[in-house]
Design an enzyme around this catalytic site. Sequence first.
Site, PDB file in Angstrom:
ATOM      1  CB  CYS A 183      -0.934  -0.002   1.208  1.00  0.00           C
ATOM      2  SG  CYS A 183      -2.037   1.427   1.219  1.00  0.00           S
TER       3      CYS A 183
ATOM      4  CB  CYS B 111      -1.416   4.051   8.021  1.00  0.00           C
ATOM      5  SG  CYS B 111      -2.487   4.613   6.677  1.00  0.00           S
TER       6      CYS B 111
ATOM      7  CB  CYS C 284      -0.920   0.007   8.302  1.00  0.00           C
ATOM      8  SG  CYS C 284      -1.621  -1.271   7.240  1.00  0.00           S
TER       9      CYS C 284
ATOM     10  CB  CYS D  57     -15.358  -7.322   6.880  1.00  0.00           C
ATOM     11  SG  CYS D  57     -16.709  -7.012   7.999  1.00  0.00           S
TER      12      CYS D  57
ATOM     13  CB  CYS E  62     -18.422  -4.977   5.559  1.00  0.00           C
ATOM     14  SG  CYS E  62     -17.403  -3.592   6.123  1.00  0.00           S
TER      15      CYS E  62
ATOM     16  CB  CYS F 223     -18.060   0.117   9.251  1.00  0.00           C
ATOM     17  SG  CYS F 223     -16.922  -0.667  10.425  1.00  0.00           S
TER      18      CYS F 223
ATOM     19  NE  ARG G 165     -17.192  -5.078  13.929  1.00  0.00           N
ATOM     20  CZ  ARG G 165     -17.472  -5.100  12.635  1.00  0.00           C
ATOM     21  NH1 ARG G 165     -16.538  -4.966  11.759  1.00  0.00           N
ATOM     22  NH2 ARG G 165     -18.716  -5.277  12.247  1.00  0.00           N
TER      23      ARG G 165
HETATM   24  N1  SAM Z   1      -6.633   0.610   3.137  1.00  0.00           N
HETATM   25  C1  SAM Z   1      -7.907   0.792   3.672  1.00  0.00           C
HETATM   26  C2  SAM Z   1      -7.981   1.946   4.637  1.00  0.00           C
HETATM   27  O1  SAM Z   1      -6.981   2.260   5.287  1.00  0.00           O
HETATM   28  O2  SAM Z   1      -9.040   2.521   4.749  1.00  0.00           O
HETATM   29  C3  SAM Z   1      -8.499  -0.436   4.318  1.00  0.00           C
HETATM   30  C4  SAM Z   1      -7.670  -1.358   5.163  1.00  0.00           C
HETATM   31  S1  SAM Z   1      -7.003  -0.712   6.663  1.00  0.00           S
HETATM   32  C5  SAM Z   1      -5.942  -2.016   7.117  1.00  0.00           C
HETATM   33  C6  SAM Z   1      -8.375  -0.782   7.809  1.00  0.00           C
HETATM   34  C7  SAM Z   1      -8.114  -0.322   9.222  1.00  0.00           C
HETATM   35  O3  SAM Z   1      -7.401  -1.298   9.955  1.00  0.00           O
HETATM   36  C8  SAM Z   1      -7.308   0.936   9.456  1.00  0.00           C
HETATM   37  O4  SAM Z   1      -8.038   2.097   9.240  1.00  0.00           O
HETATM   38  C9  SAM Z   1      -6.918   0.810  10.909  1.00  0.00           C
HETATM   39  O5  SAM Z   1      -7.888   1.413  11.739  1.00  0.00           O
HETATM   40  C10 SAM Z   1      -6.908  -0.710  11.134  1.00  0.00           C
HETATM   41  N2  SAM Z   1      -5.549  -1.192  11.404  1.00  0.00           N
HETATM   42  C11 SAM Z   1      -4.565  -1.387  10.506  1.00  0.00           C
HETATM   43  N3  SAM Z   1      -3.443  -1.818  11.099  1.00  0.00           N
HETATM   44  C12 SAM Z   1      -3.713  -1.897  12.417  1.00  0.00           C
HETATM   45  C13 SAM Z   1      -2.947  -2.272  13.559  1.00  0.00           C
HETATM   46  N4  SAM Z   1      -1.680  -2.616  13.467  1.00  0.00           N
HETATM   47  N5  SAM Z   1      -3.548  -2.242  14.764  1.00  0.00           N
HETATM   48  C14 SAM Z   1      -4.850  -1.868  14.872  1.00  0.00           C
HETATM   49  N6  SAM Z   1      -5.612  -1.510  13.833  1.00  0.00           N
HETATM   50  C15 SAM Z   1      -5.053  -1.508  12.622  1.00  0.00           C
HETATM   51 FE1  SF4 Z   2      -2.817   1.252   3.357  1.00  0.00          FE
HETATM   52 FE2  SF4 Z   2      -2.710   0.120   5.732  1.00  0.00          FE
HETATM   53 FE3  SF4 Z   2      -3.061   2.720   5.548  1.00  0.00          FE
HETATM   54 FE4  SF4 Z   2      -5.048   1.033   4.801  1.00  0.00          FE
HETATM   55  S1  SF4 Z   2      -4.222   1.318   6.850  1.00  0.00           S
HETATM   56  S2  SF4 Z   2      -4.313   2.858   3.719  1.00  0.00           S
HETATM   57  S3  SF4 Z   2      -3.821  -0.664   3.992  1.00  0.00           S
HETATM   58  S4  SF4 Z   2      -1.245   1.599   4.892  1.00  0.00           S
END
Ligand code: SAM
Ligand code: SF4
Length: 346
Positions: free
Chosen positions: A63, A67, A70, A107, A138, A198, A270
């Site tokens: 990606c 973030c 992530c 989901c 979802c 959500c 949730r």
């Molecule tokens: N890329 C899309 C986005 O960011 O909207 C969808 C997937 S993203 C992985 C969905 C959510 O997972 C993120 O917004 C975050 O809140 C949660 N998430 C991701 N990594 C995480 C982590 N290490 N611990 C807790 N929540 C996490």
């Molecule tokens: Fe990409 Fe992870 Fe951020 Fe979703 S949370 S936009 S998968 S880096």
Amino acid sequence: MQTDTPNFEKVQLRHDWSVAEVENLFNQPFNDLMFQAQQEHRHNFDPNRVQISTLLSIKTGGCPEDCGYCPQSVHHDVDVDVHALMEMDQILNAAKTAKTNGASRFCMGAAWRYPKPRDFEKVVNIVKEVKALGMETCMTLGMLNKEQTQELKAAGLDYYNHNLDTSREFYGEIITTRTYQDRLDTLAHVRDAGMSVCCGGIVGMGESRTDRAAMLVELANLPKHPESVPINLLVKVEGTPLSEVADFDPLEFVRMIAVARILMPQSWVRLSAGRESMSDEMQALCFLAGANSMFYGDQLLTTPNPEKDKDKALFARLGIEPVKSEHKDTEHSCKGKQKHEAVLAS
Ligand code: SAM
Ligand code: SF4
Ligand code: DTB
């Protein structure tokens, strides 16, 4: 008496919270906060029913967003099993298994900044096919424009997950490749297209209690409360910038759930990522504080979730049963009641 679906009264839900007011909720003695949250919860929901969703990462890793939490970001050095968009057959098999295991919603997550046209076309077909299995659907695919939300709605998508993740003030510490307003814009498109929203966030990233209060205020002050509010506890993944953040106080996490319940009394709160590191006792407190939805299945997107047998045992210990379907038609009212049929299979 147990009912599957909440019998929402037409109460006036608030959308005018101030951060100071919400901080005062947080600052109460724990027992007072829990009592208030449990009252709201019982007023709106069956306290012994929890909605179950199963997650599948349909496109993993690579990606372009940064973030900090992530594991799927290209900006971090994490060993994830990167794969392109999965084939339809694989996705449908996973959805069927999830249904057999008692999940009412499937989901699907994709590690995209936004879906490109070729992938988007495939995603629309995936929604149609999963929907045809008789499950709620979802998706979380990153940013969407207005037309995309309309197409997904027409294909039968029930929910779109898009998190604010934290407060406006702390956001820049965690993500620099998109703005808070970008997130709000996608959420507005999803809402306007008529899908359920959500939207929640993550705690334990080094933010303050004020940040947590401010994030909940952002959610509650949206024109309509998100139908589903995921509260994630940071899963600290080695190789991400947040891997060394101090452990989060479990009772502060419970407070977060309780305040979310009070602010958004008719939303599904949730208990999301992070359950793998939670004791049964902590999860029991979360349910007492008003959490009534969770992910069931051994895997979240790239990190583990508690094993199914462990969750079955937890539900048995607490006398909790899964909700089959929410049947929630508007924010303020829910008339449908249906016979409970869901069971958790291992
Ligand atoms: N890329 C899309 C986005 O960011 O909207 C969808 C997937 S993203 C992985 C969905 C959510 O997972 C993120 O917004 C975050 O809140 C949660 N998430 C991701 N990594 C995480 C982590 N290490 N611990 C807790 N929540 C996490
Ligand atoms: Fe990409 Fe992870 Fe951020 Fe979703 S949370 S936009 S998968 S880096
Ligand atoms: C949400 O708020 N949490 C889920 C779901 N929405 C998509 C994702 C949690 C991901 C946890 C880290 C991982 O497994 O990669």
